[in-house]
Design an enzyme around this catalytic site. Structure first.
Site, PDB file in Angstrom:
ATOM      1  N   CYS A 114      15.851  25.335  82.425  1.00 46.46           N
ATOM      2  CA  CYS A 114      14.528  25.935  82.212  1.00 46.46           C
ATOM      3  C   CYS A 114      13.598  25.545  83.362  1.00 46.46           C
ATOM      4  O   CYS A 114      13.562  24.388  83.771  1.00 46.46           O
ATOM      5  CB  CYS A 114      13.956  25.466  80.880  1.00 46.46           C
TER       6      CYS A 114
ATOM      7  N   CYS B 195       8.011  20.541  80.919  1.00 45.34           N
ATOM      8  CA  CYS B 195       7.664  19.812  79.685  1.00 45.34           C
ATOM      9  C   CYS B 195       8.348  18.431  79.715  1.00 45.34           C
ATOM     10  O   CYS B 195       9.588  18.359  79.721  1.00 45.34           O
ATOM     11  CB  CYS B 195       8.118  20.600  78.464  1.00 45.34           C
TER      12      CYS B 195
ATOM     13  N   CYS C 154      11.332  17.338  77.488  1.00 46.88           N
ATOM     14  CA  CYS C 154      12.429  18.274  77.193  1.00 46.88           C
ATOM     15  C   CYS C 154      13.681  18.071  78.040  1.00 46.88           C
ATOM     16  O   CYS C 154      13.643  18.160  79.267  1.00 46.88           O
ATOM     17  CB  CYS C 154      11.939  19.705  77.337  1.00 46.88           C
TER      18      CYS C 154
ATOM     19  N   CYS D 156      17.158  29.835  62.903  1.00 49.02           N
ATOM     20  CA  CYS D 156      16.207  29.789  64.020  1.00 49.02           C
ATOM     21  C   CYS D 156      16.960  29.713  65.336  1.00 49.02           C
ATOM     22  O   CYS D 156      17.780  28.816  65.535  1.00 49.02           O
ATOM     23  CB  CYS D 156      15.318  28.554  63.920  1.00 49.02           C
TER      24      CYS D 156
ATOM     25  N   CYS E 190      14.071  33.494  62.678  1.00 53.28           N
ATOM     26  CA  CYS E 190      13.050  32.830  63.486  1.00 53.28           C
ATOM     27  C   CYS E 190      13.590  32.712  64.906  1.00 53.28           C
ATOM     28  O   CYS E 190      14.784  32.448  65.080  1.00 53.28           O
ATOM     29  CB  CYS E 190      12.767  31.447  62.904  1.00 53.28           C
TER      30      CYS E 190
ATOM     31  N   CYS F  97       4.908  30.015  63.381  1.00 52.63           N
ATOM     32  CA  CYS F  97       5.389  28.645  63.194  1.00 52.63           C
ATOM     33  C   CYS F  97       4.868  27.856  64.389  1.00 52.63           C
ATOM     34  O   CYS F  97       5.291  28.100  65.523  1.00 52.63           O
ATOM     35  CB  CYS F  97       6.917  28.632  63.155  1.00 52.63           C
TER      36      CYS F  97
ATOM     37  N   ARG G 195       6.837  21.066  58.276  1.00 52.61           N
ATOM     38  CA  ARG G 195       8.246  20.830  58.592  1.00 52.61           C
ATOM     39  C   ARG G 195       8.447  19.464  59.221  1.00 52.61           C
ATOM     40  O   ARG G 195       7.870  19.171  60.256  1.00 52.61           O
ATOM     41  CB  ARG G 195       8.755  21.883  59.586  1.00 52.61           C
TER      42      ARG G 195
HETATM   43  N1  SAM Z   1      11.429  27.256  75.688  1.00 53.74           N
HETATM   44  C1  SAM Z   1      10.691  27.633  74.545  1.00 53.74           C
HETATM   45  C2  SAM Z   1       9.342  26.953  74.469  1.00 53.74           C
HETATM   46  O1  SAM Z   1       9.169  25.871  74.988  1.00 53.74           O
HETATM   47  O2  SAM Z   1       8.449  27.539  73.873  1.00 53.74           O
HETATM   48  C3  SAM Z   1      11.435  27.411  73.233  1.00 53.74           C
HETATM   49  C4  SAM Z   1      12.309  26.194  73.034  1.00 53.74           C
HETATM   50  S1  SAM Z   1      11.482  24.602  73.074  1.00 53.74           S
HETATM   51  C5  SAM Z   1      12.850  23.487  73.136  1.00 53.74           C
HETATM   52  C6  SAM Z   1      10.780  24.454  71.438  1.00 53.74           C
HETATM   53  C7  SAM Z   1      10.003  23.211  71.076  1.00 53.74           C
HETATM   54  O3  SAM Z   1      10.887  22.128  70.865  1.00 53.74           O
HETATM   55  C8  SAM Z   1       9.004  22.667  72.079  1.00 53.74           C
HETATM   56  O4  SAM Z   1       7.777  23.336  72.046  1.00 53.74           O
HETATM   57  C9  SAM Z   1       8.829  21.249  71.598  1.00 53.74           C
HETATM   58  O5  SAM Z   1       7.739  21.168  70.712  1.00 53.74           O
HETATM   59  C10 SAM Z   1      10.149  20.932  70.888  1.00 53.74           C
HETATM   60  N2  SAM Z   1      10.904  19.881  71.588  1.00 53.74           N
HETATM   61  C11 SAM Z   1      11.602  20.021  72.740  1.00 53.74           C
HETATM   62  N3  SAM Z   1      12.156  18.858  73.116  1.00 53.74           N
HETATM   63  C12 SAM Z   1      11.804  17.933  72.197  1.00 53.74           C
HETATM   64  C13 SAM Z   1      12.062  16.537  72.048  1.00 53.74           C
HETATM   65  N4  SAM Z   1      12.756  15.866  72.939  1.00 53.74           N
HETATM   66  N5  SAM Z   1      11.547  15.907  70.983  1.00 53.74           N
HETATM   67  C14 SAM Z   1      10.820  16.604  70.067  1.00 53.74           C
HETATM   68  N6  SAM Z   1      10.540  17.919  70.162  1.00 53.74           N
HETATM   69  C15 SAM Z   1      11.018  18.579  71.208  1.00 53.74           C
HETATM   70 FE1  SF4 Z   2      11.674  24.912  78.815  1.00 50.70          FE
HETATM   71 FE2  SF4 Z   2      12.038  22.823  77.242  1.00 50.70          FE
HETATM   72 FE3  SF4 Z   2       9.582  23.453  78.028  1.00 50.70          FE
HETATM   73 FE4  SF4 Z   2      10.869  25.062  76.280  1.00 50.70          FE
HETATM   74  S1  SF4 Z   2      10.204  22.961  75.913  1.00 50.70           S
HETATM   75  S2  SF4 Z   2       9.690  25.659  78.093  1.00 50.70           S
HETATM   76  S3  SF4 Z   2      12.984  24.800  77.000  1.00 50.70           S
HETATM   77  S4  SF4 Z   2      11.275  22.776  79.369  1.00 50.70           S
END
Ligand code: SAM
Ligand code: SF4
Ligand code: DTB
Length: 327
Positions: free
Chosen positions: A53, A57, A60, A97, A129, A189, A261
């Site tokens: 990606c 973030c 992530c 989901c 979802c 959500c 949740r």
């Molecule tokens: N890429 C898309 C986005 O960011 O909107 C969808 C997938 S992203 C993995 C969905 C959500 O997962 C993120 O907004 C975050 O809140 C949560 N998330 C991701 N990594 C995480 C982690 N290590 N611990 C807790 N929540 C996490």
């Molecule tokens: Fe990409 Fe992870 Fe951020 Fe979603 S949360 S936009 S998968 S880096």
């Protein structure tokens, strides 16, 4: 219906700081006035496109900028996704989901494939979802038409702390996507992550932003950070259980109609702490031994926990009976 408490940061801070058991007691009363306290909504997740990606973030493992041990995977076939959805239904889930490690949805064959997945999952009798990143109004319309019930898009943290965690998209971008989702008639959500090094003030700020959406989100995931090796947040200390409990209780009081949740991070929470969160109004979990890329407690553990607490899966009639999860 809006909550009885005034939606100001000051009022929410006062609520958040109350003696813990008073706060839980009040949240439990709100919960019981709006929901059947014996029911827990159960969803199952699948990562339909994993890793690589472009976003940054900090939490992530799927960001291409960090070197977490995540196997990259292109967008899955519809058949594989539907096989996973059938298995989720057997497990007792009533919602499936699908998550994609995309910055945003792009029009084209891959989006068409996602629409096909939504139609297929819906045809199995499951709620649908997806979480696909940023979304434009015409794409939200197409998802709705395909039968999408919920779109997950989180605010993640307070507006003040947000810049410490993500620089490649703004809070405003997120609110715009949420507007497009709502305008298309899809349930929202929307939640956040605790334990990323934010202050209590930031947690209050997140809850304020979640609660003041109008209409309020139908589903509010409260994630505890899963600190993954290779990400900038790998060394964050675990979130204390009582902070999670306070956040769940305040979310329940502020957003009385929503499903709250208990999302990522349950593998590091004790059964006792989870039980308190259910008492304080959490009424939704993810089933199975994997979230998107990180572990989740699994059916045997969760089945035993729900059984012990006298809880059962909501919409059990949609699920196949005889599994580990009481329905
Ligand atoms: N890429 C898309 C986005 O960011 O909107 C969808 C997938 S992203 C993995 C969905 C959500 O997962 C993120 O907004 C975050 O809140 C949560 N998330 C991701 N990594 C995480 C982690 N290590 N611990 C807790 N929540 C996490
Ligand atoms: Fe990409 Fe992870 Fe951020 Fe979603 S949360 S936009 S998968 S880096
Ligand atoms: C949400 O708020 N929590 C879920 C769902 N939305 C997509 C995902 C949490 C992901 C945890 C990290 C992982 O497994 O990769």
């Amino acid at each position: 219906m809006q909550p009885r408490i005034r939606l100001t940061r000051e009022a929410i801070a006062a609520l958040y700081g109350r003696p813990l058991l008073d706060l839980v007691f009040e949240a439990a009363a709100v919960h019981r006035a709006h929901h059947d306290p014996a029911e827990v909504q159960c969803s199952q997740l699948l990562s339909i496109k994993t890793g690589a990606c472009p976003e940054d973030c900090a939490y992530c493992p799927q960001s291409a900028r960090y070197d977490a041990a995540v196997e990259r995977e292109e967008l899955m076939s519809v058949e594989r996704v539907l096989a996973a959805a059938r298995s989720a239904r057997r497990n007792g889930a009533d919602r499936f989901c699908m998550g994609a490690a995309w910055r945003e949805v792009k029009d084209g064959p891959e989006f068409q494939r996602v629409l096909e997945m939504v139609r297929g999952v819906k045809a199995l009798g499951l709620e649908t979802c997806v979480t696909l990143g940023m979304l434009q109004p015409h794409q939200a319309g197409a998802l709705k038409e395909a039968g999408l019930d919920y779109y997950n898009h989180n605010l993640d943290t307070s507006p003040e702390f947000y810049g410490e965690i993500i620089t490649t998209r703004t809070y405003e971008d997120r609110l715009k996507t949420l507007d497009a989702v709502r305008a298309a008639g899809i349930h929202v959500c929307c939640g956040g992550i605790l334990g990323m090094g934010e202050s209590r003030e930031d947690r209050i700020g997140l809850l304020y932003e979640l609660a003041r959406q109008d209409p309020q989100p139908e589903s509010v995931p409260i994630n505890a950070l899963v600190a993954v090796k290779g990400t900038p947040l790998e060394d964050q200390p675990p979130l204390p259980w009582d902070e999670m409990l306070r956040a769940v209780a305040v979310a329940r009081i502020l957003i009385p109609q929503a499903k709250i949740r208990l999302s990522a991070g349950r593998t590091t929470m004790s059964d006792e702490a989870q039980a308190l969160c259910f008492l304080a109004g959490a009424n939704s979990i993810f089933l199975g031994d994997k979230l998107l890329t990180t572990p989740n407690p699994g059916l045997d553990h969760d089945g035993a926990l729900l059984q012990r607490l006298g809880l059962r899966a909501e919409h059990g009639e949609r699920a196949v009976r005889g599994g580990a999860i009481p329905v």
